[in-house]
Design an enzyme around this catalytic site. Structure first.
Site, PDB file in Angstrom:
ATOM      1  CG  ASN A   1       0.571  17.611 -20.601  1.00  0.00           C
ATOM      2  OD1 ASN A   1       1.579  16.926 -20.496  1.00  0.00           O
ATOM      3  ND2 ASN A   1      -0.502  17.442 -19.853  1.00  0.00           N
TER       4      ASN A   1
ATOM      5  CE  LYS B   1       6.990  17.797 -13.875  1.00  0.00           C
ATOM      6  NZ  LYS B   1       7.027  16.577 -14.621  1.00  0.00           N
TER       7      LYS B   1
ATOM      8  CG  HIS C   1       0.832  11.949 -25.406  1.00  0.00           C
ATOM      9  ND1 HIS C   1       0.191  12.638 -24.391  1.00  0.00           N
ATOM     10  CD2 HIS C   1       2.107  11.765 -24.978  1.00  0.00           C
ATOM     11  CE1 HIS C   1       1.051  12.852 -23.396  1.00  0.00           C
ATOM     12  NE2 HIS C   1       2.215  12.318 -23.744  1.00  0.00           N
TER      13      HIS C   1
ATOM     14  CD  GLU D   1       9.460  16.735 -22.247  1.00  0.00           C
ATOM     15  OE1 GLU D   1       8.734  17.719 -22.007  1.00  0.00           O
ATOM     16  OE2 GLU D   1       9.018  15.609 -22.578  1.00  0.00           O
TER      17      GLU D   1
ATOM     18  NE  ARG E   1       1.931  17.995 -13.027  1.00  0.00           N
ATOM     19  CZ  ARG E   1       2.340  17.112 -12.124  1.00  0.00           C
ATOM     20  NH1 ARG E   1       1.796  17.100 -10.925  1.00  0.00           N
ATOM     21  NH2 ARG E   1       3.278  16.236 -12.419  1.00  0.00           N
TER      22      ARG E   1
ATOM     23  CG  HIS F   1       8.193  11.650 -24.564  1.00  0.00           C
ATOM     24  ND1 HIS F   1       6.832  11.649 -24.777  1.00  0.00           N
ATOM     25  CD2 HIS F   1       8.451  12.667 -23.708  1.00  0.00           C
ATOM     26  CE1 HIS F   1       6.283  12.628 -24.069  1.00  0.00           C
ATOM     27  NE2 HIS F   1       7.246  13.267 -23.415  1.00  0.00           N
TER      28      HIS F   1
ATOM     29  NE  ARG G   1      -4.028  -1.986   1.997  1.00  0.00           N
ATOM     30  CZ  ARG G   1      -3.914  -2.985   2.866  1.00  0.00           C
ATOM     31  NH1 ARG G   1      -2.991  -2.936   3.802  1.00  0.00           N
ATOM     32  NH2 ARG G   1      -4.726  -4.001   2.799  1.00  0.00           N
TER      33      ARG G   1
ATOM     34  CG  HIS H   1       3.642  16.524 -23.932  1.00  0.00           C
ATOM     35  ND1 HIS H   1       4.492  17.593 -24.080  1.00  0.00           N
ATOM     36  CD2 HIS H   1       4.346  15.586 -23.255  1.00  0.00           C
ATOM     37  CE1 HIS H   1       5.659  17.306 -23.494  1.00  0.00           C
ATOM     38  NE2 HIS H   1       5.594  16.089 -22.990  1.00  0.00           N
TER      39      HIS H   1
ATOM     40  CD  GLU I   1      -2.291  17.771 -16.430  1.00  0.00           C
ATOM     41  OE1 GLU I   1      -1.300  17.112 -16.085  1.00  0.00           O
ATOM     42  OE2 GLU I   1      -2.842  17.675 -17.524  1.00  0.00           O
TER      43      GLU I   1
ATOM     44  CE  LYS J   1       0.677  14.608 -14.595  1.00  0.00           C
ATOM     45  NZ  LYS J   1       0.441  15.061 -15.982  1.00  0.00           N
TER      46      LYS J   1
HETATM   47  N1  LIG Z   1       6.218  10.930 -14.975  1.00  0.00           N
HETATM   48  C1  LIG Z   1       6.325  11.977 -15.766  1.00  0.00           C
HETATM   49  O1  LIG Z   1       5.986  13.091 -15.397  1.00  0.00           O
HETATM   50  C2  LIG Z   1       6.937  11.772 -17.119  1.00  0.00           C
HETATM   51  C3  LIG Z   1       7.314  12.873 -17.885  1.00  0.00           C
HETATM   52  C4  LIG Z   1       7.955  12.640 -19.108  1.00  0.00           C
HETATM   53  C5  LIG Z   1       8.179  11.342 -19.556  1.00  0.00           C
HETATM   54  N2  LIG Z   1       7.788  10.282 -18.775  1.00  0.00           N
HETATM   55  C6  LIG Z   1       8.026   8.904 -19.202  1.00  0.00           C
HETATM   56  O2  LIG Z   1       9.422   8.702 -19.305  1.00  0.00           O
HETATM   57  C7  LIG Z   1       9.671   7.649 -20.237  1.00  0.00           C
HETATM   58  C8  LIG Z   1      10.822   8.033 -21.118  1.00  0.00           C
HETATM   59  O3  LIG Z   1      11.945   8.262 -20.312  1.00  0.00           O
HETATM   60  P1  LIG Z   1      13.402   8.394 -20.917  1.00  0.00           P
HETATM   61  O4  LIG Z   1      13.350   9.246 -22.112  1.00  0.00           O
HETATM   62  O5  LIG Z   1      14.267   8.790 -19.788  1.00  0.00           O
HETATM   63  O6  LIG Z   1      13.703   6.921 -21.453  1.00  0.00           O
HETATM   64  P2  LIG Z   1      14.280   5.574 -20.777  1.00  0.00           P
HETATM   65  O7  LIG Z   1      14.042   5.532 -19.344  1.00  0.00           O
HETATM   66  O8  LIG Z   1      13.756   4.457 -21.602  1.00  0.00           O
HETATM   67  O9  LIG Z   1      15.848   5.687 -21.048  1.00  0.00           O
HETATM   68  C9  LIG Z   1      16.314   5.707 -22.373  1.00  0.00           C
HETATM   69  C10 LIG Z   1      17.479   4.729 -22.591  1.00  0.00           C
HETATM   70  O10 LIG Z   1      18.672   5.318 -22.061  1.00  0.00           O
HETATM   71  C11 LIG Z   1      19.336   4.411 -21.180  1.00  0.00           C
HETATM   72  N3  LIG Z   1      19.992   5.258 -20.177  1.00  0.00           N
HETATM   73  C12 LIG Z   1      19.409   5.932 -19.176  1.00  0.00           C
HETATM   74  N4  LIG Z   1      20.295   6.699 -18.536  1.00  0.00           N
HETATM   75  C13 LIG Z   1      21.495   6.485 -19.122  1.00  0.00           C
HETATM   76  C14 LIG Z   1      22.794   7.001 -18.926  1.00  0.00           C
HETATM   77  N5  LIG Z   1      23.047   7.931 -18.005  1.00  0.00           N
HETATM   78  N6  LIG Z   1      23.784   6.555 -19.715  1.00  0.00           N
HETATM   79  C15 LIG Z   1      23.539   5.640 -20.698  1.00  0.00           C
HETATM   80  N7  LIG Z   1      22.325   5.147 -20.957  1.00  0.00           N
HETATM   81  C16 LIG Z   1      21.308   5.559 -20.175  1.00  0.00           C
HETATM   82  C17 LIG Z   1      18.229   3.537 -20.654  1.00  0.00           C
HETATM   83  O11 LIG Z   1      18.757   2.308 -20.220  1.00  0.00           O
HETATM   84  C18 LIG Z   1      17.329   3.397 -21.868  1.00  0.00           C
HETATM   85  O12 LIG Z   1      17.816   2.389 -22.722  1.00  0.00           O
HETATM   86  C19 LIG Z   1       8.375   7.408 -20.964  1.00  0.00           C
HETATM   87  O13 LIG Z   1       7.805   6.211 -20.504  1.00  0.00           O
HETATM   88  C20 LIG Z   1       7.501   8.586 -20.562  1.00  0.00           C
HETATM   89  O14 LIG Z   1       6.130   8.266 -20.531  1.00  0.00           O
HETATM   90  C21 LIG Z   1       7.170  10.481 -17.579  1.00  0.00           C
HETATM   91 ZN   LIG Z   2       7.200  14.993 -22.187  1.00  0.00          ZN
END
Ligand SMILES: NC(=O)c1ccc[n+]([C@@H]2O[C@H](COP(=O)([O-])OP(=O)(O)OC[C@H]3O[C@@H](n4cnc5c(N)ncnc54)[C@H](O)[C@@H]3O)[C@@H](O)[C@H]2O)c1
Ligand SMILES: [Zn+2]
Length: 370
Positions: free
Chosen positions: A249, A231, A256, A189, A245, A268, A125, A252, A241, A147
C-alpha cells in the site's frame, strides 16, 4: 444448568494456486481448463468493452474445446463496482443455469476482477473462479492475492472478502489494445514494487523507459513477471495483511484520499503516483529516506508519464480530512508505509505501518504540496 457443546472447527486450508504468465496464453486457457477443470460449466464475467475485444473470442474458444460456457457483461467502469451489480450478476448467473458445480472466469481489469471475484465468493456461498486480467493494473496487482470487494456510497472497497482465485492467467499481449492512459496508470504500481522491494526492477524501469512506453514484448513480460513475483512473495508471507503486506500500500494512503476528493473520477494509478510522491516526502521529512532517492523516484514517475500532482486543486486541509476517512487511519494518527531506501521499507517497532500524527502531517504536507 448450562450445557456447553463445543463445536471444533480448527482447520488448515490450502489456498495455493498458480499464476501463469506468457504471451499468447489467452489462446491456451480452454485447453488448460480442459486438462484441469474447475466446474461443469463456466460463466465468463466481463465488462462491456472487453466483451467485444476478448469476451466473445474466449467463449468461442471454450465452446471449441467442448466446454460449456456463457458470457455475462456489465457496463465498464468503477461505477459498476457495487452491490446492485452483484445482485444483477447473480440473477444472470442463475438465468444461465450456473450452479454450485460451475466456475467463474473474471475477464477484465481490476473492476471485473474485484466484482467478479466478490460475486464468486458469495454465489451459492462460494464457487471457484479464475482471473484473466486485461489491464496492466490487474496483471501486476489486482488479480493476485484474493482481495475482492465492491464500493458503497461511503467509500471504496467497503464490502469485500478475501477469496483466492484457483488460477491466474496473465497474457501481456492483451495489453496491446489498452488505452495509453490506462497503461501508464498501471505503471505506477510497477514503480511501487521497485521502491518497496526491488532495487534492480527500479533500475530496469529507469533504463528501459522507451521500450516500456512502446510496450515492447520482452520488456512487458519482464516487468509483469517481476511485479507478480513480488506481489506473490509478499502475499505468501502475510496473506491477511497483518504486517508485511501493508508495504503493497505504499503511496496508497494519500492516493485513496485523493481519489475520494476527485469523486473517484481520477485514475487509481495517477493517484498512486502522486501518493508515492507525498509518502516519499513524508519519509524524507521524518528522516527515514534521503532526498536524492525521493527525487530519483519522482523523476522516474514523471519520465514514465505519471503525474506528481493531480489535475485538480487539493488543499492541505482537504487532504487531511479525506485521509481520516481512510481505513488506514487508526486511533487518530494516520498510518503510512514509508521507504528507507529504494528497495526497502522502514520498520518502526517491527511494524511497517507507521503512524504520523495530524499535526506532523499538516507541517509535512504544507512543505510537500507547495
Ligand atoms: N483487488 C486488489 O488487490 C486491487 C488492487 C488494485 C486495484 N484494484 C481495483 O481495480 C480497479 C481498477 O482496475 P483497472 O485499473 O484495471 O480499471 P478497469 O477495470 O476499470 O479498466 C479500465 C478500462 O480499461 C478497459 N480495458 C480493460 N482491459 C482492456 C484492454 N486489454 N484493452 C482495451 N481496454 C481495456 C476497461 O473496459 C475499462 O474501461 C479499482 O476498482 C481498484 O480498486 C484492486
Ligand atoms: Zn493500487
Amino acid at each position: 444448568m448450562i450445557e456447553r457443546l463445543h463445536l471444533d472447527l480448527r482447520r488448515t486450508v490450502d489456498e495455493s494456486y498458480d499464476i501463469l504468465i506468457g504471451h499468447g496464453l489467452f489462446e491456451h486457457i480452454p485447453v488448460d481448463l480442459k486438462i484441469s477443470p474447475l466446474g461443469n460449466k463456466y460463466a465468463i464475467i466481463t465488462d462491456s468493452e472487453i466483451r467485444d475485444l476478448y469476451g466473445w473470442k474466449l467463449l468461442e474458444n471454450l465452446e471449441g474445446e467442448g466446454i460449456k460456457a456463457c458470457l455475462i457483461d456489465f457496463p465498464a467502469g468503477e461505477e459498476s463496482k457495487n452491490l446492485d451489480m452483484v445482485g444483477y450478476l447473480v440473477r444472470r448467473l442463475l438465468e444461465n443455469r450456473i450452479d454450485r458445480k460451475s466456475a467463474i472466469i473474471a475477464l477484465g481489469g481490476g473492476v471485473v476482477g474485484d466484482l467478479g471475484g466478490f460475486t464468486a465468493s458469495v454465489f451459492m456461498r462460494g464457487i471457484p473462479y479464475v482471473q484473466v486480467p486485461t489491464t496492466l493494473m490487474a496483471q501486476v496487482d489486482s488479480s493476485i492475492g484474493g482481495k475482492t470487494a465492491v464500493d458503497t456510497s461511503e467509500g471504496k472497497n467497503i464490502i469485500g472478502a478475501f477469496y483466492q482465485p484457483k488460477k491466474v492467467y496473465i497474457d501481456p499481449s492483451l495489453l496491446k489494445t489498452l488505452p495509453e492512459r490506462e497503461f501508464i496508470s498501471g505503471l505506477a504500481e510497477v514503480v511501487k514494487y521497485g521502491v518497496i522491494c526491488d532495487q534492480s526492477l527500479f533500475k530496469y524501469l529507469e533504463e528501459n523507459r522507451d521500450k516500456i512506453k512502446n510496450r515492447e514484448k520482452d520488456t512487458l513480460l519482464h516487468i509483469v513477471k517481476a511485479s507478480c513475483r513480488i506481489k506473490k512473495e509478499v502475499v505468501e508471507e502475510d496473506p491477511k495483511e497483518e504486517n508485511k503486506r501493508a508495504i503493497l500500500n505504499y503511496g496508497h494512503t494519500p492516493a485513496h484520499a485523493l481519489e475520494r476528493i476527485s469523486g473517484y473520477k481520477c485514475l487509481h494509478g495517477d493517484a498512486v503516483s502522486v501518493g508515492m510522491m507525498v509518502s516519499g516526502g513524508i519519509s524524507v521529512r521524518k528522516g527515514f529516506w534521503n532526498e536524492d532517492e525521493w527525487n530519483r523516484q519522482n523523476r522516474l514517475l514523471e519520465s514514465l508519464g505519471l503525474p506528481l500532482k493531480m489535475d485538480f486543486k487539493v488543499s492541505v486541509e482537504d487532504l487531511i480530512e479525506a485521509l481520516h476517512y481512510d481505513k488506514k487511519a487508526e486511533g487518530g494518527a494516520i498510518m503510512f508505509v514509508l521507504p528507507r531506501r529504494i528497495g526497502e521499507m522502514a520498520l518502526v517497532n517491527g511494524k511497517y505501518k507507521i503512524p504520523v500524527s495530524e499535526s506532523e502531517l499538516r507541517t509535512f504536507l504544507r512543505s510537500i504540496l507547495l
